[in-house]
Design an enzyme around this catalytic site. Structure first.
Site, mmCIF file in Angstrom:
data_model
loop_
_atom_site.group_PDB
_atom_site.id
_atom_site.type_symbol
_atom_site.label_atom_id
_atom_site.label_comp_id
_atom_site.label_asym_id
_atom_site.label_seq_id
_atom_site.Cartn_x
_atom_site.Cartn_y
_atom_site.Cartn_z
ATOM 1 N N ASP A 156 13.435 -42.879 -8.347
ATOM 2 C CA ASP A 156 14.180 -42.714 -9.529
ATOM 3 C C ASP A 156 14.560 -43.853 -10.182
ATOM 4 O O ASP A 156 15.492 -43.728 -11.203
ATOM 5 C CB ASP A 156 15.483 -41.779 -9.233
ATOM 6 C CG ASP A 156 16.300 -42.257 -8.248
ATOM 7 O OD1 ASP A 156 16.082 -43.337 -7.952
ATOM 8 O OD2 ASP A 156 17.339 -41.573 -8.043
ATOM 9 N N GLU A 208 22.669 -44.955 -8.458
ATOM 10 C CA GLU A 208 21.724 -43.839 -8.704
ATOM 11 C C GLU A 208 21.709 -43.655 -10.240
ATOM 12 O O GLU A 208 22.465 -44.137 -11.096
ATOM 13 C CB GLU A 208 22.459 -42.455 -8.125
ATOM 14 C CG GLU A 208 22.418 -42.661 -6.395
ATOM 15 C CD GLU A 208 21.001 -42.384 -5.962
ATOM 16 O OE1 GLU A 208 20.045 -42.485 -6.536
ATOM 17 O OE2 GLU A 208 21.069 -41.891 -4.869
#
Ligand code: GLP
Length: 265
Positions: free
Chosen positions: A142, A149
């Site tokens: 991702d 993140e």
């Protein structure tokens, strides 16, 4: 940002290892006695780069005697001797085979009684060592760098982070395929910690990284893909195999190939 493209991950890993060794040797020659401070990563991606660095140390082509390292992340609550802790990983794939002094190895303690204090002390230790000469990283599917993140601040520093379900599922391959066995939290250097390095080298191999590489290189600088923060770094290199650049525009691909060709003339 520079992008180095090689046909295979094996060739890309050789390029990365030799580049790192050259930088260590260059500093040793230019500033004798001054330590080389490096940021290191885990994951399947850097294994071949570490194997080549081990070979080079054994062949006397480079030495880690004057290298200080800081790893980028560690799971929270996983015993240090767990086979999937990043402590175990680093010893297995690098530290047990090179000449780096044990006191120069730094890895976040995911079991620290005061996690916030542990993270703060880590940032201070990096600063006290003189900051990073080079940070070696990988990238998540991702686009995460270290464990930053999506939607982590691009100004972030070392801290405790909560892992996304996606990351726990991706990393479950190391935990018997059960994502619930993957710790829910980690300690991670921040995006700004990585980008504070004089040079950042990111490895990305395989088609599963193609979307992250496209977003990081051609997309906007955004916390959606934290690797895109690299666009603001004056000395960033992404080292890819062919599948990892499979989503780049043909023109971008040709541009990076042409730059490398021109620099080698
Ligand atoms: C984890 C690590 C990252 C690493 C990523 C990719 O999430 N925290 O530092 O870059 O995995 O791992 P792999 O190299 O196995 O694809």
């Amino acid at each position: 940002m520079n992008v180095i493209i090689r046909n295979t991950s094996a060739e890309a890993s050789l390029w990365a290892a030799r580049h790192i060794a050259a930088k260590i040797n260059e500093k040793a020659a230019k500033e004798p006695g001054k330590p080389f401070v490096i940021g290191l990563c885990t994951g399947s991606t850097p294994i071949e780069t570490y194997a080549e660095l081990i070979r080079m140390v054994k062949a006397g082509e480079v030495s880690f005697k004057n290298v200080i390292s800081f790893n980028m992340d560690e799971y929270v609550g996983l015993p240090e001797d767990h086979p999937e802790s990043y402590h175990s990983f680093m010893h297995k794939y690098l530290f047990d085979h090179i000449d780096e002094k044990p006191e120069n190895i730094h890895i976040l303690n995911g079991n620290a009684p005061d996690p916030a204090a542990e993270c703060e002390a880590y940032e201070k230790a990096i600063e006290a060592a003189g900051g990073f000469d080079l940070f070696l990283g990988g990238v998540g599917e991702d686009g995460h760098i270290a464990f930053n993140e999506p939607f982590s601040s691009l100004q972030s520093r070392t801290r405790v982070v909560t892992l996304t379900l996606d990351t726990r599922i991706v990393n479950s391959r190391f935990f018997g395929g059960d994502w619930k066995q993957v710790p829910a939290q980690a300690m991670s250097v921040g995006v700004a910690t990585v980008l504070g390095a004089k040079e950042v080298v990111i490895l990305a191999f395989g088609g599963k990284k193609a979307r992250a590489i496209k977003d990081a290189i051609e997309g906007p600088i955004s916390h959606y893909c934290t690797l895109s923060g690299m666009q603001n770094h004056p000395n960033g290199i992404v080292v890819c195999d062919e599948p990892a650049v499979g989503e780049l525009k043909v023109n971008s691909y040709r541009y990076f190939k042409a730059v490398e060709e021109a620099e080698n003339l």
